[in-house]
Enzyme design. Structure first.
Site, PDB file in Angstrom:
ATOM      1  N   ARG A  27      52.481  30.129  50.683  1.00 51.76           N
ATOM      2  CA  ARG A  27      52.212  31.565  50.623  1.00 51.76           C
ATOM      3  C   ARG A  27      53.125  32.276  49.613  1.00 51.76           C
ATOM      4  O   ARG A  27      52.878  33.412  49.258  1.00 51.76           O
ATOM      5  CB  ARG A  27      52.434  32.203  52.014  1.00 51.76           C
ATOM      6  CG  ARG A  27      51.509  31.655  53.078  1.00 51.76           C
ATOM      7  CD  ARG A  27      52.032  31.947  54.470  1.00 51.76           C
ATOM      8  NE  ARG A  27      51.923  33.353  54.811  1.00 51.76           N
ATOM      9  CZ  ARG A  27      50.905  33.880  55.465  1.00 51.76           C
ATOM     10  NH1 ARG A  27      49.893  33.134  55.839  1.00 51.76           N
ATOM     11  NH2 ARG A  27      50.884  35.159  55.754  1.00 51.76           N
ATOM     12  N   TRP A  72      58.787  37.469  51.273  1.00 46.86           N
ATOM     13  CA  TRP A  72      58.305  37.791  49.926  1.00 46.86           C
ATOM     14  C   TRP A  72      58.682  39.255  49.766  1.00 46.86           C
ATOM     15  O   TRP A  72      58.080  40.135  50.380  1.00 46.86           O
ATOM     16  CB  TRP A  72      56.791  37.556  49.897  1.00 46.86           C
ATOM     17  CG  TRP A  72      56.051  38.055  48.706  1.00 46.86           C
ATOM     18  CD1 TRP A  72      55.823  39.349  48.352  1.00 46.86           C
ATOM     19  CD2 TRP A  72      55.376  37.271  47.726  1.00 46.86           C
ATOM     20  NE1 TRP A  72      55.056  39.404  47.214  1.00 46.86           N
ATOM     21  CE2 TRP A  72      54.770  38.146  46.812  1.00 46.86           C
ATOM     22  CE3 TRP A  72      55.219  35.894  47.529  1.00 46.86           C
ATOM     23  CZ2 TRP A  72      54.023  37.713  45.726  1.00 46.86           C
ATOM     24  CZ3 TRP A  72      54.461  35.469  46.458  1.00 46.86           C
ATOM     25  CH2 TRP A  72      53.889  36.366  45.567  1.00 46.86           C
ATOM     26  N   LYS A 477      33.956  35.863  35.768  1.00 46.16           N
ATOM     27  CA  LYS A 477      34.041  35.025  36.975  1.00 46.16           C
ATOM     28  C   LYS A 477      32.937  33.970  36.963  1.00 46.16           C
ATOM     29  O   LYS A 477      33.179  32.803  37.245  1.00 46.16           O
ATOM     30  CB  LYS A 477      33.836  35.868  38.237  1.00 46.16           C
ATOM     31  CG  LYS A 477      34.927  36.540  38.933  1.00 46.16           C
ATOM     32  CD  LYS A 477      36.128  35.852  39.420  1.00 46.16           C
ATOM     33  CE  LYS A 477      37.051  35.405  38.355  1.00 46.16           C
ATOM     34  NZ  LYS A 477      38.156  36.235  38.027  1.00 46.16           N
ATOM     35  N   GLU A 480      33.627  31.244  34.397  1.00 48.02           N
ATOM     36  CA  GLU A 480      34.754  30.385  34.759  1.00 48.02           C
ATOM     37  C   GLU A 480      34.388  29.307  35.758  1.00 48.02           C
ATOM     38  O   GLU A 480      34.762  28.158  35.594  1.00 48.02           O
ATOM     39  CB  GLU A 480      35.865  31.222  35.418  1.00 48.02           C
ATOM     40  CG  GLU A 480      36.748  31.974  34.495  1.00 48.02           C
ATOM     41  CD  GLU A 480      37.881  32.613  35.281  1.00 48.02           C
ATOM     42  OE1 GLU A 480      37.611  33.554  36.059  1.00 48.02           O
ATOM     43  OE2 GLU A 480      39.030  32.173  35.126  1.00 48.02           O
ATOM     44  N   HIS A 496      21.685  48.112  21.486  1.00 41.96           N
ATOM     45  CA  HIS A 496      22.220  47.988  20.125  1.00 41.96           C
ATOM     46  C   HIS A 496      22.355  46.530  19.697  1.00 41.96           C
ATOM     47  O   HIS A 496      23.107  46.223  18.787  1.00 41.96           O
ATOM     48  CB  HIS A 496      23.573  48.704  20.021  1.00 41.96           C
ATOM     49  CG  HIS A 496      23.459  50.174  20.323  1.00 41.96           C
ATOM     50  ND1 HIS A 496      22.803  51.052  19.496  1.00 41.96           N
ATOM     51  CD2 HIS A 496      23.858  50.888  21.400  1.00 41.96           C
ATOM     52  CE1 HIS A 496      22.829  52.264  20.029  1.00 41.96           C
ATOM     53  NE2 HIS A 496      23.464  52.188  21.195  1.00 41.96           N
ATOM     54  N   LYS A 595      45.889  28.040  36.214  1.00 41.69           N
ATOM     55  CA  LYS A 595      46.242  29.285  36.914  1.00 41.69           C
ATOM     56  C   LYS A 595      47.243  30.102  36.113  1.00 41.69           C
ATOM     57  O   LYS A 595      47.218  31.322  36.113  1.00 41.69           O
ATOM     58  CB  LYS A 595      46.825  28.938  38.287  1.00 41.69           C
ATOM     59  CG  LYS A 595      47.081  30.128  39.171  1.00 41.69           C
ATOM     60  CD  LYS A 595      45.775  30.700  39.690  1.00 41.69           C
ATOM     61  CE  LYS A 595      45.946  32.002  40.433  1.00 41.69           C
ATOM     62  NZ  LYS A 595      44.699  32.788  40.443  1.00 41.69           N
TER      63      LYS A 595
HETATM   64  O1  M6R Z   1      48.364  35.558  35.076  1.00 44.85           O
HETATM   65  P1  M6R Z   1      47.606  36.493  34.195  1.00 44.85           P
HETATM   66  O2  M6R Z   1      46.983  37.612  34.932  1.00 44.85           O
HETATM   67  O3  M6R Z   1      48.410  36.968  33.030  1.00 44.85           O
HETATM   68  O4  M6R Z   1      46.448  35.603  33.601  1.00 44.85           O
HETATM   69  C1  M6R Z   1      45.581  36.074  32.610  1.00 44.85           C
HETATM   70  C2  M6R Z   1      44.359  35.211  32.503  1.00 44.85           C
HETATM   71  O5  M6R Z   1      44.701  33.917  32.089  1.00 44.85           O
HETATM   72  C3  M6R Z   1      43.616  35.135  33.845  1.00 44.85           C
HETATM   73  O6  M6R Z   1      43.277  36.404  34.303  1.00 44.85           O
HETATM   74  C4  M6R Z   1      42.358  34.284  33.737  1.00 44.85           C
HETATM   75  O7  M6R Z   1      41.401  34.973  33.005  1.00 44.85           O
HETATM   76  C5  M6R Z   1      41.893  33.930  35.144  1.00 44.85           C
HETATM   77  N1  M6R Z   1      41.515  32.574  35.213  1.00 44.85           N
HETATM   78  C6  M6R Z   1      40.811  34.816  35.636  1.00 44.85           C
HETATM   79  O8  M6R Z   1      40.147  34.382  36.752  1.00 44.85           O
END
Ligand code: M6R
Length: 600
Positions: A27, A72, A477, A480, A496, A595
């Site tokens: 977490r 946290w 999304k 991805e 356009h 990530k």
């Molecule tokens: O950790 P960050 O928000 O800086 O990351 C930026 C992008 O790499 C991140 O948002 C990426 O587009 C994700 N995989 C979106 O789901």
């Protein structure tokens, strides 16, 4: 996000608490601690850093009842003094969540003679319980919690007595034989038992070795059902969801609440950012803000542009971080770097470039202590808890909330928004978690929609103004995690150029919630319908008219125009998820993506 563990039984409590806390490590946390009653008094061991380090320094502790915590940081730095458990007299407390009225309660307690050693909101709770204690721990906890506004999961220890309670923060009770457990989630104690009682809001549990008694906040006994968990450990970490992404989508009512809790005062029409330390005069001098970010965070930044311009009258440039670092013109006098991970190399490089011009800097991020937090003037945490799925979901909605609060805060300071309007906007904001819950309850409609269109090769997402960033995010999304080609467009821009691509084979997701541009979006829907595109509209639940123009409607609760994009976001997240599932994609770890992107 913090984690709680508790044990009352016949074995040594400390090793079990440490083991349970280790299972909550995923977490995210910055400090940890335990309190054990060793048959004489409560002994507290806590420190910043990893649980393994805490464990190394522990003596052999004999007691068989104790509580533990991973923290946290929200109120106060991540250090030993602020780590939990917190004590008052012979009472020890661990707490997750945020006590919104802690300042008022603190003043009251200081007036009654209590001395505070930490900066946390939790210490208030320890003293408050002590204050109400009259030989009955359960009743003291009840009295204290009645004074509290905010969210909590709490475990309280006094001698061999343990009381747990929750409101808007998860807590489960694990039932053993001659021993019982409490934890923030099931995996923490799944090694010891498979029999669980899931606590509901405003409930208390008195945890003894041989029984657990449940009460409501008014001391009325409550009957609870036992849930037998047959998940393996991997499924348990996902709380029974098939994927982390789905779990994280479902965590949004809590994470959204966490992003605004303690930062709003509806009564006073105030937004509270204590650490910002900006005066009205300083804010009036900001004529231009630059947002730098990548991917999903960039989409959040674009939403921020609409917010700051609309609510605070401050012009915003949204810069793709990887491009901005080569720009030759100076950024605005204030730069907001948005990054959930706080480690994105492109964003860091752009931030350093912005600093070389002498701009003030704010980071909006989710990870405490991330590199970005060490390079800015001020950090605003999104407080979403750890996000494991590579596709950002709950961190995105929390970014939207933080930007909303920042825009209101700046607008108030520079006199562009009235206190009354802020009160109304806070009131709408507070409804969002429950509205998100309703969307999640109706997810079957989204799943059916995904089933119908999962075999498409191309998708379009369209929206105007505040919904345009959500159209971009919907397309991102879907790309991805389902590997379908998808485009997000400002609805007015279709004609356009991209309209040439529209056919019966390109489903169009149109965000058509009511607002200033509703009629124009309906016209854009008619344009794509005239080219045979199947249209899925995301529309207000009371909008009957829209059904005439589209093939499917996914309904969201009617909300303020500026906040309803949060609700549409949850729909596009679910849609992407279910499409990807139909296509058997690797949802939590999409190909080629990471990530945290630490290369430029
Ligand atoms: O950790 P960050 O928000 O800086 O990351 C930026 C992008 O790499 C991140 O948002 C990426 O587009 C994700 N995989 C979106 O789901």
């Amino acid at each position: 996000m913090c984690g709680i563990a508790g044990y009352n039984g016949k074995q040594k409590a400390a090793p079990i608490l440490i083991d349970s806390l280790k299972r909550l490590e995923y977490r995210g946390y910055d400090s940890a601690g335990i309190a054990v009653f060793d048959n004489t008094s409560i002994k507290v061991y806590k420190d910043k850093g990893k649980i393994a380090e805490l464990e190394k320094g522990l003596p052999d502790i004999t007691g068989s009842v104790g509580i533990g915590h991973t923290r946290w940081a929200t109120h106060g730095r991540p250090d030993k003094v602020n780590a939990h458990p917190h004590t008052s007299g012979d009472i020890a407390v661990v707490h997750n969540g945020i006590i919104e009225n802690y300042q008022t309660l603190k003043e009251r307690l200081v007036h009654s003679g209590y001395t505070f050693v930490s900066e946390t909101d939790t210490e208030v709770l320890a003293h408050l319980i002590n204050h109400y204690y009259r030989n009955n721990l359960k009743e003291a906890v009840m009295s204290a919690l009645k004074d509290v506004t905010g969210s909590y999961a709490v475990a309280v220890l006094r001698g061999t007595e343990m009381v747990a309670a929750r409101k808007d923060s998860p807590l489960v009770v694990g039932l053993g034989s001659g021993e019982n457990f409490i934890a923030s989630d099931i995996p923490a104690v799944l090694k010891y038992t498979r029999n669980f009682i899931l606590m509901d809001n405003m409930e208390l549990a008195c945890v003894y070795p041989d029984e657990v008694l449940f009460f409501d906040i008014n001391n009325k006994p409550v009957e609870k059902a036992v849930t037998i968990i047959d998940w393996d450990m991997e499924a348990a970490e996902k709380s029974g969801y098939d994927h982390f992404m789905l779990k994280e989508i479902h965590e949004q009512p809590v994470s959204i609440h966490g992003a605004f809790a303690g930062r709003i005062s509806e009564l006073e029409g105030n937004i509270i950012f204590e650490d910002m330390g900006l005066s009205g005069e300083q804010v009036k001098e900001i004529s231009r803000i630059s947002v730098i970010a990548c991917g999903t965070s960039l989409n959040a930044g674009l939403f921020g542009k609409y917010l700051f311009e609309h609510l605070a009258g401050i012009h915003v440039d949204v810069e793709i971080a990887s491009e901005f670092r080569y720009a030759h013109s100076p950024p605005g006098s204030l730069v907001i770097a948005i990054s959930q991970s706080g480690e994105t190399a492109d964003t860091l490089a752009a931030l350093r470039q912005a600093k070389s011009y002498g701009s003030g800097t704010i980071a909006v991020t989710n990870v405490i202590g991330g590199t970005i937090t060490r390079e800015v003037d001020c950090v605003v945490y999104t407080r979403s808890g750890p996000e494991i799925g590579v596709a950002a979901t709950k961190t995105f909605t929390s970014q939207l909330i933080v930007l909303y609060l920042l825009a209101l805060y700046f607008g108030k300071l520079n006199g562009k928004i009235s206190t009354d309007k802020i009160k109304r906007m806070i009131s709408s904001l507070k409804k969002i978690p429950a509205q998100v819950t309703r969307i999640l309850e109706n997810r079957e409609v989204v799943r059916e929609c995904a089933e119908n269109f999962a075999s498409s090769n191309d998708f379009f997402f369209i929206g105007r103004t505040f919904n345009y960033p959500i159209a971009l995010e919907g397309a991102l999304k879907l790309k991805e995690i389902s590997y379908i080609h998808a485009e997000g467009y400002a609805a007015g821009e279709l004609k356009h150029g991209p309209l040439a691509l529209i056919s019966g084979k390109t489903p169009v997701v149109a965000i058509a919630t009511r607002g200033l541009t509703y009629d124009k979006v309906v016209s854009n829907i008619k344009e794509v319908k005239a080219r045979d595109a199947p249209v899925i509209a995301i529309a207000d639940e009371n909008d009957i008219e829209i059904e005439k123009y589209v093939d499917m409607v996914i309904r969201v609760p009617a909300a303020d125009e500026i906040l309803s994009p949060l609700l549409s976001t949850v729909v596009v997240q679910l849609l992407s998820y279910y499409v990807a599932r139909e296509r058997n994609c690797s949802i939590d770890q999409p190909r080629n993506l990471a990530k945290s992107v630490t290369v430029e």
